[in-house]
Design an enzyme around this catalytic site. Structure first.
Site, PDB file in Angstrom:
ATOM      1  N   GLY A 142       0.349  -1.012   0.150  1.00 16.14           N
ATOM      2  CA  GLY A 142       0.288   0.098   0.269  1.00 16.14           C
ATOM      3  C   GLY A 142       0.428   1.392   0.096  1.00 16.14           C
ATOM      4  CG  ASN A 148       2.848   2.822  12.427  1.00 16.28           C
ATOM      5  OD1 ASN A 148       4.073   3.049  13.192  1.00 16.28           O
ATOM      6  ND2 ASN A 148       1.619   4.161  12.250  1.00 16.28           N
ATOM      7  CE  LYS A 174       5.422   6.836  13.604  1.00 19.47           C
ATOM      8  NZ  LYS A 174       4.797   5.341  13.007  1.00 19.47           N
TER       9      LYS A 174
HETATM   10  P1  NAD Z   1      -2.040   0.880   3.696  1.00 14.69           P
HETATM   11  O1  NAD Z   1      -3.808  -0.213   3.869  1.00 14.69           O
HETATM   12  O2  NAD Z   1      -2.029   1.687   2.760  1.00 14.69           O
HETATM   13  O3  NAD Z   1      -1.487  -0.590   2.861  1.00 14.69           O
HETATM   14  C1  NAD Z   1      -1.138  -2.319   3.144  1.00 14.69           C
HETATM   15  C2  NAD Z   1      -0.892  -2.502   2.151  1.00 14.69           C
HETATM   16  O4  NAD Z   1      -1.621  -3.951   3.002  1.00 14.69           O
HETATM   17  C3  NAD Z   1      -2.867  -3.396   1.372  1.00 14.69           C
HETATM   18  O5  NAD Z   1      -2.591  -2.648  -0.192  1.00 14.69           O
HETATM   19  C4  NAD Z   1      -3.402  -4.334   1.703  1.00 14.69           C
HETATM   20  O6  NAD Z   1      -4.286  -4.718   0.286  1.00 14.69           O
HETATM   21  C5  NAD Z   1      -1.655  -4.861   1.781  1.00 14.69           C
HETATM   22  N1  NAD Z   1      -2.758  -6.326   2.824  1.00 14.69           N
HETATM   23  C6  NAD Z   1      -3.659  -6.408   3.163  1.00 14.69           C
HETATM   24  N2  NAD Z   1      -3.580  -8.059   3.455  1.00 14.69           N
HETATM   25  C7  NAD Z   1      -2.479  -7.942   2.277  1.00 14.69           C
HETATM   26  C8  NAD Z   1      -1.911  -9.878   2.348  1.00 14.69           C
HETATM   27  N3  NAD Z   1      -2.841 -10.875   3.300  1.00 14.69           N
HETATM   28  N4  NAD Z   1      -1.173  -9.744   1.939  1.00 14.69           N
HETATM   29  C9  NAD Z   1      -0.654  -8.785   1.213  1.00 14.69           C
HETATM   30  N5  NAD Z   1      -0.540  -7.884   0.936  1.00 14.69           N
HETATM   31  C10 NAD Z   1      -2.034  -7.617   1.946  1.00 14.69           C
HETATM   32  O7  NAD Z   1      -1.674   1.207   5.271  1.00 14.69           O
HETATM   33  P2  NAD Z   1       0.193   2.188   5.065  1.00 14.69           P
HETATM   34  O8  NAD Z   1      -0.881   3.259   5.348  1.00 14.69           O
HETATM   35  O9  NAD Z   1       0.553   1.309   3.802  1.00 14.69           O
HETATM   36  O10 NAD Z   1       0.258   1.290   6.345  1.00 14.69           O
HETATM   37  C11 NAD Z   1       0.843  -0.226   6.578  1.00 14.69           C
HETATM   38  C12 NAD Z   1       1.493   0.029   8.091  1.00 14.69           C
HETATM   39  O11 NAD Z   1       2.444   1.289   8.450  1.00 14.69           O
HETATM   40  C13 NAD Z   1       0.485   1.054   9.116  1.00 14.69           C
HETATM   41  O12 NAD Z   1       1.118  -0.298  10.191  1.00 14.69           O
HETATM   42  C14 NAD Z   1       0.987   2.127   9.425  1.00 14.69           C
HETATM   43  O13 NAD Z   1      -0.150   1.765  10.611  1.00 14.69           O
HETATM   44  C15 NAD Z   1       1.812   1.744   9.195  1.00 14.69           C
HETATM   45  N6  NAD Z   1       2.340   3.209   9.048  1.00 14.69           N
HETATM   46  C16 NAD Z   1       1.791   3.765   7.943  1.00 14.69           C
HETATM   47  C17 NAD Z   1       2.027   5.328   7.674  1.00 14.69           C
HETATM   48  C18 NAD Z   1       2.069   6.552   6.569  1.00 14.69           C
HETATM   49  O14 NAD Z   1       2.738   6.843   6.466  1.00 14.69           O
HETATM   50  N7  NAD Z   1       0.940   5.658   5.521  1.00 14.69           N
HETATM   51  C19 NAD Z   1       3.549   5.811   8.414  1.00 14.69           C
HETATM   52  C20 NAD Z   1       4.361   5.242   9.403  1.00 14.69           C
HETATM   53  C21 NAD Z   1       3.523   3.944   9.581  1.00 14.69           C
END
Ligand code: NAD
Length: 310
Positions: free
Chosen positions: A9, A103, A185
């Site tokens: 994602g 996270n 965090k």
């Molecule tokens: P997101 O929802 O954009 O991406 C997650 C992805 O995982 C999605 O594309 C989803 O389809 C995929 N997914 C779900 N189940 C799956 C499976 N069984 N197999 C393969 N893929 C699967 O989330 P994100 O924003 O990228 O966040 C990911 C992690 O990073 C979270 O824990 C979030 O809290 C953390 N985080 C996010 C940010 C940010 O700016 N977006 C910053 C720091 C940390």
């Protein structure tokens, strides 16, 4: 280095893009049909600080992958971690390093059900990324990533991954206490995500409320008690000050936390069970009262029930 990013994602695609640009052999794995199909057909559209580029990067569904990588980076949302690990178990080789950058709390126990502890690395990142549409990410600002092996005898593995990340300008730091950084965090997220979501306000607006200091102090105190029980020394005053710094509009003040974006703006499930919900769950296990985190967890789940259609 052959690197698999599982969960491609917003963040997984950012790391995949940066690591591939630095010359690594990267492939992405995701379950989201439309996203996978668009990236396969047209490439990944990256808005990199206002420069638009389309990059070709291999992406697969979990059932399609069969190559064992040197490094797996886990980047699903917290509730997707276990099903995702189950679905890619066959590509976790006996020497594959597995780095968790999600996270939230409690992930190392879940990963240890699938991966030998000597190959698990935990991390925490201040990079951010936004998923604009399937196959399209937007990158702004800069960040860093702290990494440490769970097994002290495997610190050379963490060192090597830091070098590879730094060649990709990911600003990696080989941490001496990544578990403390993960807790810090999670505690900041625990103070702001659910409160801004329930109150439907941004971080600056929350900070201006008469009761904000009182609310966050109670939440953070409970985090600290559970952390202490796990031998993590979370200092309440330090975290309160870290949270209050984010109220400044020049910091994160104008932003709505990610939980607000997930639930209120996009009607998606939240990571609450791995933030405040983890404190609530561990409180019951340790016989420590955690009324603030119990209530916040129930309120967010109730809002999920109201907003997300089955
Ligand atoms: P997101 O929802 O954009 O991406 C997650 C992805 O995982 C999605 O594309 C989803 O389809 C995929 N997914 C779900 N189940 C799956 C499976 N069984 N197999 C393969 N893929 C699967 O989330 P994100 O924003 O990228 O966040 C990911 C992690 O990073 C979270 O824990 C979030 O809290 C953390 N985080 C996010 C940010 C940010 O700016 N977006 C910053 C720091 C940390």
């Amino acid at each position: 280095m052959k690197i698999a990013i599982i969960g491609a994602g917003a963040m997984g695609s950012r790391f995949g893009y940066m690591l591939q640009e630095a010359g690594n052999n990267v492939f992405l794995v995701d379950t989201w049909k439309q996203h996978v199909e668009i990236i396969n057909k047209d490439g990944l559209l990256v808005d990199d600080n206002d420069t638009l580029k389309t990059i070709k990067i291999p992406i697969f569904f979990p059932e399609e992958v069969n190559e064992i990588p040197d490094l797996i980076i886990l980047f699903t949302k917290s509730m997707g971690l276990k099903p995702m690990l189950k679905s890619i178990e066959k590509i976790i080789g006996k020497n594959t390093q597995v780095l968790c950058l999600l996270n939230g709390l409690g992930h190392s126990d879940t990963i240890a059900e699938f991966v030998n502890k000597k190959n698990i690395l935990m991390g925490v990142t201040l990079w951010t990324s936004e998923l604009v549409a399937p196959g399209h990410i937007k990158l702004t600002g800069s960040g860093n990533v702290e990494i440490q092996s769970l097994d002290p005898n495997m610190e050379h593995a963490a060192e090597k991954i830091c070098q590879i990340f730094n060649k990709a300008s990911l600003n990696a730091i080989h941490s001496k206490n990544v578990i403390l950084s993960i807790w810090k965090k999670a505690c900041i997220n625990g103070a702001l995500n659910c409160t801004c979501t329930i109150l439907n306000c941004n971080i600056e607006e929350f900070g201006q409320l008469k009761n904000s200091r009182n609310i966050i102090t109670n939440i953070i105190q409970e985090f600290s008690e559970i952390a202490n029980k796990q031998e993590v020394d979370l200092k309440v005053d330090e975290i309160i000050s870290n949270v209050e710094q984010t109220y400044d509009p020049d910091e994160a003040g104008e932003h709505f936390p990610s939980m607000h974006q997930d639930l209120i703006q996009n009607h998606r499930l939240t990571e609450i069970d791995y933030i405040n919900g983890y404190i609530s769950k561990k409180g019951k296990e340790f016989n420590i009262s955690t009324p603030y985190n119990d209530l916040l967890t129930m309120l967010i789940h109730s809002k999920e029930e109201l907003l997300i259609k089955k």
